[in-house]
Each structure stands twice: as structure tokens, then as C-alpha cells.
Design an enzyme around this catalytic site. Structure first.
Site, mmCIF file in Angstrom:
data_model
loop_
_atom_site.group_PDB
_atom_site.id
_atom_site.type_symbol
_atom_site.label_atom_id
_atom_site.label_comp_id
_atom_site.label_asym_id
_atom_site.label_seq_id
_atom_site.Cartn_x
_atom_site.Cartn_y
_atom_site.Cartn_z
ATOM 1 C CG ASP A 262 -7.235 -1.307 -2.888
ATOM 2 O OD1 ASP A 262 -7.661 0.016 -2.674
ATOM 3 O OD2 ASP A 262 -5.857 -1.140 -2.788
ATOM 4 C CD GLN B 119 -3.166 -1.044 -0.365
ATOM 5 O OE1 GLN B 119 -2.869 -1.977 -0.668
ATOM 6 N NE2 GLN B 119 -3.519 0.150 -0.067
ATOM 7 C CG HIS C 83 -1.190 4.011 -3.508
ATOM 8 N ND1 HIS C 83 -3.244 3.841 -4.374
ATOM 9 C CD2 HIS C 83 -2.297 2.491 -2.647
ATOM 10 C CE1 HIS C 83 -3.553 2.651 -4.612
ATOM 11 N NE2 HIS C 83 -3.243 2.652 -3.297
ATOM 12 C CG HIS D 183 -41.654 30.207 11.933
ATOM 13 N ND1 HIS D 183 -41.034 30.789 10.964
ATOM 14 C CD2 HIS D 183 -40.905 29.137 11.213
ATOM 15 C CE1 HIS D 183 -39.647 30.362 10.443
ATOM 16 N NE2 HIS D 183 -40.268 29.324 10.742
ATOM 17 C CD GLU E 191 -7.985 4.985 2.836
ATOM 18 O OE1 GLU E 191 -8.301 4.369 1.203
ATOM 19 O OE2 GLU E 191 -6.380 5.092 2.676
ATOM 20 C CG HIS E 192 -7.227 -0.042 3.415
ATOM 21 N ND1 HIS E 192 -6.007 1.074 2.571
ATOM 22 C CD2 HIS E 192 -8.090 0.361 1.955
ATOM 23 C CE1 HIS E 192 -6.951 1.703 1.514
ATOM 24 N NE2 HIS E 192 -7.494 0.707 1.307
#
Length: 428
Positions: free
Chosen positions: A352, A250, A253, A412, A318-319
Site C-alpha cells: 500500500d 486493512q 479502510h 469495402h 484485491e490483496h
């Protein structure tokens, strides 16, 4: 008490970079607002060396691209899209419209209405993110979005054929070969040749993420997806080769992609460090993965699973891969994550690319308050009400008037009192 064996860069260093990106994106969006297609073309030439007659791909161009795709690639994309479609369809089924009569003749409800138009960004560059076409375009179509347009940048001056094929098979109504800030702003603002959309989605680099942030409000977004984050939770039963492979896998990336290991075993931590060094000697993307690990990698030693849970929820990554004896402990108790990968038989790459869950997920702590992209992101849950008797309108009107007066909202209150006077009959 948790102990840091390795720490990554501090927040202050990251913030300086973010501020520089924000300034560049802001000036670029302003240029596109003022100059439209002219600015889009200038930016495309400057950053991608791409200056076609039209950024939009015609049906004829798409047909030629589709015909050029190798059969194995066709089958692989079909396999992935079938999994993603099946899961998205089940998610859509879970979202039901509601209508309830809360009192006699007083009916309340909600409907799940798809967004009318969506723009999907599919990243390119060093890594043509074919899978992002499935995750965004296909999911939007399952949700019922009428118009889905998609942008992806050229790669080395060429149209990325496999990405375009995936966008087409996922159901994109319009495809543009356009990247970066210019793609996001073009879809959100609109130009002479690109009709604007109501929502933009998809992952991308820091500039794409910042463009989404600055365009939010003018259009909807899925979430602010920053650099990929990966956490591995491991105990003494885990395999350091798996841990190292999955963290570095990962980390490739980008050089700012954080990776972290939380472990109850100091021995596993030390073996993982050695395994990472070994793998970096042969990994083809080591030039990127090494920087991400050295600058943003963390190893946290904890006493037990409970302390691991506390640290994992604090990171809110995230993961999250769980390589422990009892991975379901984290499924049952962990609250802050984008997606969980339970046991050594699965890994982040499956999520992914192919298994069926969505890979556009929250980063930078956003998992504390949101999940990732799914069909529900493309649906607006909107409410309605109706009263089918004058008596009930007058009855509710008396309560409404008093509550409006309590807040000094005279106008109102008059809306309610008018019905009380007109209908004139008290309810229950």
C-alpha cells in the site's frame, strides 16, 4: 468441501447501497455538466466546507508547502517514490514497440503511445492517502504522460501539506484542492478553470468509484476500485496474531471493506477469531475495523492447499496474503488476484505504501479479468501497417475483396478492387 465458519453480508444488501450511491452521483455529474465551476464550488462548500479563491495551487503556494515539510517526511516519501519509480521503469522497459515484415514488402507494427493528459485522485478525509500520489502521478509520468493533474480534498478546512508535497515530488503539473465527485467530474468534464483530461485514475470512496464508472467512455479510467479487500490464506504453521493484525489493518479502510481467511486449520481459525477480539479492544481505528469485520468478514475452512486455491480464485480478492509452508504454490497456480504478498515477512501495508508495487488494484471480482494500475494503463498500444510495393497491394487486394464480398461489404470490396485494377500486377 469448503465450510464457512463466518459469513459476511449478502450481495442483495450491498446492491441496495450501491443503487443509492449511483443515483446521487448521476445527479451530481449532471449539475457539474450544466453549471461548471459554480457547481464545483457549491459542492466543495457543502461537503468539505472549502471555499478558496482558487482550487488550483499556485507555484508560490506549493513552494511554501514544500518548505514546511519535516525532513523525516521528506526522506520517507523519497524512499517510497524511489522504489515505486524503479519498479515502474522496469515495467515500462518490458513494453516494446513491434515491427515485422509478415510478407515481402508488407509491414505491420504496434507502438506504445502515452495518453496525453491524466487526472489523478488522491483520497483524503480521515486517511490522507499520501501514497496514492506516488502510485498514480509518478507512474503516469514514468509512462510518459505529458500533462498530469492531481486533486485531493482539504482535511478539516486545511490543505494536506504532506499529500501536496508528494504530488509535487511525483511530478504533478497542476494540483487542485478538491475532493469527491466534484473532483472526478471536474477533471473528466472540464470547467471554466479546469481543463479536462483524457483519463482519470486513483482510488476513493464509493462515490468516487461510482463517478469513475459513470464517466467512463467520456474519459478512460484505470479500473473500478471499490472497498479494500484482503484475503489471508493460512495453514497450521501460521501465526494468528499476524492474520488478525493484517485483516484488521486493512479493515480500517472503511466499514464496507471485506476481509477473509481461508485456512486448512480449524485451530488457526478459532485462534484468529479470539485474536481479532483481543486486538479490537486496543486498535485506535477499531470503530471502523470492527464494523468491517463483523459485517463483511469471512472465514472459510478447507481441506488442503488445492481447495484453498479454488476458494481463493473464486473470491478473486484485491490483496492476497499467503501465510503457508509453501507460499510459492499460490504464486505458481493462483490466477485471480490484484497483488500477492508471499510469506509472513511481507504484508499488504508494504504494498500500500512503500515497497514499489502499485496499490490501485481490482476489487469486486474484477481480478478475474484485469490487473491493477501500472505504467501500461497509461499507454495505448496502437497498430499500423504499410505496403511498400504495388504488386503486394494488388495481391493482398484480391484476397481482401473476396473476403469483403463474403460479408456483403461491397464498399469495402471496392477499396481492395481499386488497387487491384490500378496496380494490375499479381504478386506471388
Amino acid at each position: 468441501m469448503a465450510t464457512y465458519i463466518k459469513k459476511g453480508k449478502v450481495a442483495e444488501e450491498i446492491q441496495k447501497y450501491d443503487e443509492k450511491v449511483s443515483q446521487i452521483v448521476g445527479s451530481t455529474i449532471k449539475k457539474i455538466e450544466e453549471e461548471g465551476d459554480k457547481a464545483i464550488r457549491e459542492l466543495s462548500v457543502k461537503f468539505d466546507n472549502w471555499n478558496p479563491e482558487s482550487f488550483w495551487l499556485s507555484d508560490e503556494q506549493i513552494k511554501k508547502i514544500v518548505a514546511s515539510i519535516p525532513q523525516q517526511t521528506v526522506e520517507d516519501i523519497e524512499f517510497a517514490q524511489n522504489n515505486i519509480r524503479k519498479f515502474a521503469e522496469e515495467q515500462r522497459k518490458s513494453m516494446q514497440d513491434v515491427e515485422v515484415e509478415i510478407r515481402p514488402n508488407v509491414i505491420l507494427g504496434h507502438k506504445n503511445i502515452p495518453v496525453n493528459s491524466v487526472g489523478c485522485y488522491i483520497p483524503g478525509g480521515r486517511y490522507p492517502m499520501v501514497a496514492s500520489a506516488h502510485m498514480s502521478v509518478l507512474t503516469a509520468k514514468v509512462a510518459g504522460v505529458k500533462r498530469v493533474i492531481a486533486c485531493t480534498p482539504p482535511i478539516n478546512g486545511e490543505i494536506p501539506a504532506a499529500t501536496v508535497y508528494a504530488m509535487h515530488k511525483a511530478g504533478a503539473d497542476e494540483i487542485y484542492i478538491l475532493g469527491g465527485i466534484q473532483a472526478m467530474a471536474g477533471m473528466a468534464i472540464g470547467t471554466e478553470t479546469i481543463e479536462s483530461v483524457d483519463m482519470i485514475v486513483g482510488p476513493g470512496n464509493a462515490f468516487v468509484a461510482e463517478a469513475k464508472r459513470q464517466l467512463f467512455g467520456r474519459v478512460g479510467i484505470d479500473l473500478l476500485a471499490g472497498p479494500t479487500e484482503t484475503l489471508v490464506i493460512a495453514d497450521e504453521t501460521s501465526d494468528p496474531e499476524f492474520i488478525a493484525t493484517d485483516l484488521l489493518g486493512q479493515g480500517e479502510h472503511g466499514p464496507t471493506s471485506p476481509g477473509a481467511l481461508i485456512t486448512t486449520s480449524e485451530e488457526i481459525a478459532e485462534q484468529t477469531i479470539e485474536e481479532i477480539k483481543r486486538q479490537l479492544e486496543t486498535l485506535p481505528t477499531a470503530d471502523v475495523a470492527r464494523v468491517s469485520w463483523e459485517d463483511y468478514g469471512q472465514i472459510i475452512l478447507v481441506e488442503d492447499e488445492k481447495e484453498a486455491l479454488i476458494e481463493a480464485d473464486r473470491l478473486a480478492y484485491e490483496h492476497v496474503e499467503v501465510l503457508t509452508k509453501h507460499p510459492d504454490f499460490f504464486l505458481e497456480n493462483m490466477t485471480n488476484y490484484g497483488c500477492l504478498f508471499l510469506g509472513p515477512e511481507t504484508n499488504v501495508a508494504y504494498g500500500d505504501k512503500v515497497i514499489g508495487t502499485n496499490h490501485t488494484l481490482p476489487t469486486k471480482g474484477a481480478a478475474r479479468y484485469t490487473g491493477g494500475l501500472w505504467v501500461g494503463k497509461f499507454l495505448k498500444t496502437v497498430t499500423y501497417q504499410k505496403i511498400t510495393s504495388k504488386e503486394q497491394s494488388a495481391y493482398i487486394g484480391e484476397y481482401a475483396a473476396r473476403l469483403c464480398q463474403l460479408e456483403n461489404f461491397a464498399g469495402h470490396a471496392e477499396q481492395a478492387l481499386l488497387r487491384v485494377r490500378k496496380y494490375g500486377i499479381k504478386g506471388e
